[in-house]
Design a protein around this motif. Sequence first.
Motif, PDB file in Angstrom:
ATOM      1  N   ALA A   2      -5.858  -1.290  -1.758  1.00 45.01           N
ATOM      2  CA  ALA A   2      -5.857  -0.695  -0.417  1.00 45.01           C
ATOM      3  C   ALA A   2      -6.602   0.639  -0.404  1.00 45.01           C
ATOM      4  O   ALA A   2      -7.448   0.882   0.466  1.00 45.01           O
ATOM      5  CB  ALA A   2      -4.425  -0.499   0.077  1.00 45.01           C
ATOM      6  N   ALA A   3      -6.309   1.494  -1.361  1.00 44.00           N
ATOM      7  CA  ALA A   3      -6.950   2.816  -1.415  1.00 44.00           C
ATOM      8  C   ALA A   3      -8.439   2.695  -1.695  1.00 44.00           C
ATOM      9  O   ALA A   3      -9.262   3.388  -1.077  1.00 44.00           O
ATOM     10  CB  ALA A   3      -6.268   3.687  -2.466  1.00 44.00           C
ATOM     11  N   GLN A   4      -8.812   1.832  -2.620  1.00 47.12           N
ATOM     12  CA  GLN A   4     -10.232   1.668  -2.933  1.00 47.12           C
ATOM     13  C   GLN A   4     -10.990   1.065  -1.757  1.00 47.12           C
ATOM     14  O   GLN A   4     -12.111   1.489  -1.463  1.00 47.12           O
ATOM     15  CB  GLN A   4     -10.407   0.811  -4.187  1.00 47.12           C
ATOM     16  N   THR A   5     -10.385   0.116  -1.060  1.00 44.91           N
ATOM     17  CA  THR A   5     -11.026  -0.470   0.115  1.00 44.91           C
ATOM     18  C   THR A   5     -11.206   0.579   1.206  1.00 44.91           C
ATOM     19  O   THR A   5     -12.184   0.548   1.955  1.00 44.91           O
ATOM     20  CB  THR A   5     -10.204  -1.667   0.640  1.00 44.91           C
TER      21      THR A   5
ATOM     22  N   SER B  20       0.241  -4.700   5.699  1.00 53.53           N
ATOM     23  CA  SER B  20       0.742  -4.214   4.417  1.00 53.53           C
ATOM     24  C   SER B  20      -0.401  -4.074   3.414  1.00 53.53           C
ATOM     25  O   SER B  20      -1.460  -4.681   3.570  1.00 53.53           O
ATOM     26  CB  SER B  20       1.776  -5.218   3.885  1.00 53.53           C
ATOM     27  N   LYS B  21      -0.186  -3.244   2.389  1.00 59.18           N
ATOM     28  CA  LYS B  21      -1.122  -3.208   1.278  1.00 59.18           C
ATOM     29  C   LYS B  21      -1.249  -4.644   0.776  1.00 59.18           C
ATOM     30  O   LYS B  21      -0.273  -5.386   0.810  1.00 59.18           O
ATOM     31  CB  LYS B  21      -0.576  -2.320   0.144  1.00 59.18           C
ATOM     32  N   PRO B  22      -2.399  -5.099   0.389  1.00 61.95           N
ATOM     33  CA  PRO B  22      -3.602  -4.397  -0.009  1.00 61.95           C
ATOM     34  C   PRO B  22      -4.545  -4.032   1.140  1.00 61.95           C
ATOM     35  O   PRO B  22      -5.653  -3.555   0.894  1.00 61.95           O
ATOM     36  CB  PRO B  22      -4.263  -5.359  -0.982  1.00 61.95           C
ATOM     37  N   HIS B  23      -4.142  -4.250   2.372  1.00 62.74           N
ATOM     38  CA  HIS B  23      -4.959  -3.812   3.508  1.00 62.74           C
ATOM     39  C   HIS B  23      -5.032  -2.286   3.477  1.00 62.74           C
ATOM     40  O   HIS B  23      -4.038  -1.618   3.180  1.00 62.74           O
ATOM     41  CB  HIS B  23      -4.331  -4.300   4.818  1.00 62.74           C
ATOM     42  N   PRO B  24      -6.170  -1.686   3.793  1.00 66.81           N
ATOM     43  CA  PRO B  24      -6.331  -0.234   3.682  1.00 66.81           C
ATOM     44  C   PRO B  24      -5.718   0.581   4.828  1.00 66.81           C
ATOM     45  O   PRO B  24      -5.766   1.815   4.807  1.00 66.81           O
ATOM     46  CB  PRO B  24      -7.847  -0.057   3.654  1.00 66.81           C
ATOM     47  N   GLU B  25      -5.127  -0.069   5.825  1.00 64.42           N
ATOM     48  CA  GLU B  25      -4.641   0.633   7.010  1.00 64.42           C
ATOM     49  C   GLU B  25      -3.766   1.847   6.699  1.00 64.42           C
ATOM     50  O   GLU B  25      -3.937   2.911   7.295  1.00 64.42           O
ATOM     51  CB  GLU B  25      -3.865  -0.334   7.907  1.00 64.42           C
ATOM     52  N   CYS B  26      -2.845   1.712   5.762  1.00 65.07           N
ATOM     53  CA  CYS B  26      -1.928   2.825   5.467  1.00 65.07           C
ATOM     54  C   CYS B  26      -2.688   4.046   4.945  1.00 65.07           C
ATOM     55  O   CYS B  26      -2.376   5.193   5.312  1.00 65.07           O
ATOM     56  CB  CYS B  26      -0.853   2.398   4.475  1.00 65.07           C
TER      57      CYS B  26
ATOM     58  N   ALA C 248      -4.303  19.320   1.122  1.00 65.63           N
ATOM     59  CA  ALA C 248      -3.562  18.536   2.110  1.00 65.63           C
ATOM     60  C   ALA C 248      -2.954  17.338   1.386  1.00 65.63           C
ATOM     61  O   ALA C 248      -3.642  16.669   0.610  1.00 65.63           O
ATOM     62  CB  ALA C 248      -4.500  18.075   3.213  1.00 65.63           C
ATOM     63  N   THR C 249      -1.682  17.094   1.604  1.00 67.64           N
ATOM     64  CA  THR C 249      -1.002  16.018   0.878  1.00 67.64           C
ATOM     65  C   THR C 249      -0.273  15.084   1.832  1.00 67.64           C
ATOM     66  O   THR C 249       0.191  15.486   2.896  1.00 67.64           O
ATOM     67  CB  THR C 249       0.013  16.567  -0.141  1.00 67.64           C
ATOM     68  N   ALA C 250      -0.176  13.843   1.405  1.00 73.34           N
ATOM     69  CA  ALA C 250       0.540  12.826   2.181  1.00 73.34           C
ATOM     70  C   ALA C 250       1.284  11.920   1.215  1.00 73.34           C
ATOM     71  O   ALA C 250       0.911  11.797   0.050  1.00 73.34           O
ATOM     72  CB  ALA C 250      -0.438  12.000   3.009  1.00 73.34           C
ATOM     73  N   ILE C 251       2.323  11.301   1.727  1.00 75.18           N
ATOM     74  CA  ILE C 251       2.966  10.226   0.989  1.00 75.18           C
ATOM     75  C   ILE C 251       2.692   8.958   1.786  1.00 75.18           C
ATOM     76  O   ILE C 251       2.828   8.942   3.013  1.00 75.18           O
ATOM     77  CB  ILE C 251       4.476  10.465   0.764  1.00 75.18           C
ATOM     78  N   VAL C 252       2.251   7.932   1.085  1.00 76.30           N
ATOM     79  CA  VAL C 252       1.933   6.646   1.703  1.00 76.30           C
ATOM     80  C   VAL C 252       2.754   5.605   0.964  1.00 76.30           C
ATOM     81  O   VAL C 252       2.597   5.428  -0.242  1.00 76.30           O
ATOM     82  CB  VAL C 252       0.421   6.332   1.590  1.00 76.30           C
TER      83      VAL C 252
END
Length: 182
Positions: free
Chosen positions: A143-146, A110-116, A73-77
């Motif tokens: 963001a991804a690590q959080t 926005s990044k660095p918040h992990p919401e995306c 499964a793939t996504a673009i963020v």
Amino acid sequence: QRGLTLSNIDPTTFHGLTWTRIAQCLKKVNPGLIIESAAMEMARVFQDLQRAQPVPEIPGAMAAVRDAAAHLATAIVTSSYRPSVEILCDRFGLESTFEAIVTAEDIVHSKPHPECYTLAASRLGVAPSSCLVFEDSSAGIEAAQTAGMTVIRIAPPGAHTDALATIAHFHELPHGFFERLR
């Protein structure tokens, strides 16, 4: 164009942020800036430049994206707006490659918040801990690590990173990389 004072701002500070977040940062040193209109203008100029002077592909990126989509499964963020993603996908023939796309319009923070990244995992129907992220910005890595995801940074050799690994381009991934991740 607008006579903004940018001399004390490192432009890499903005890498991975939404246009709105960039405008908020610029407003701190240019109080007269109107955030919403500045964000929309920067997005428009970026999209015009994207069409006129397309950025070159990171070597091996399109083949890697297609290989990943064939096995996982793939996504673009992205912190960019949806039209920028559409320009990119059209340019590289990726219109139907991703099962999920998360853009600046989809998030509040926005990044660095992990919401995306948590939104992307949710749209894919997978746990964040099962996600592998390829990221080129410090804000995106954070963001991804959080969010609890594993990160591989795309950066020049020798770049400092807190990511699991760093690759300069996708040709560095071993043959069958995505198939083995299954």
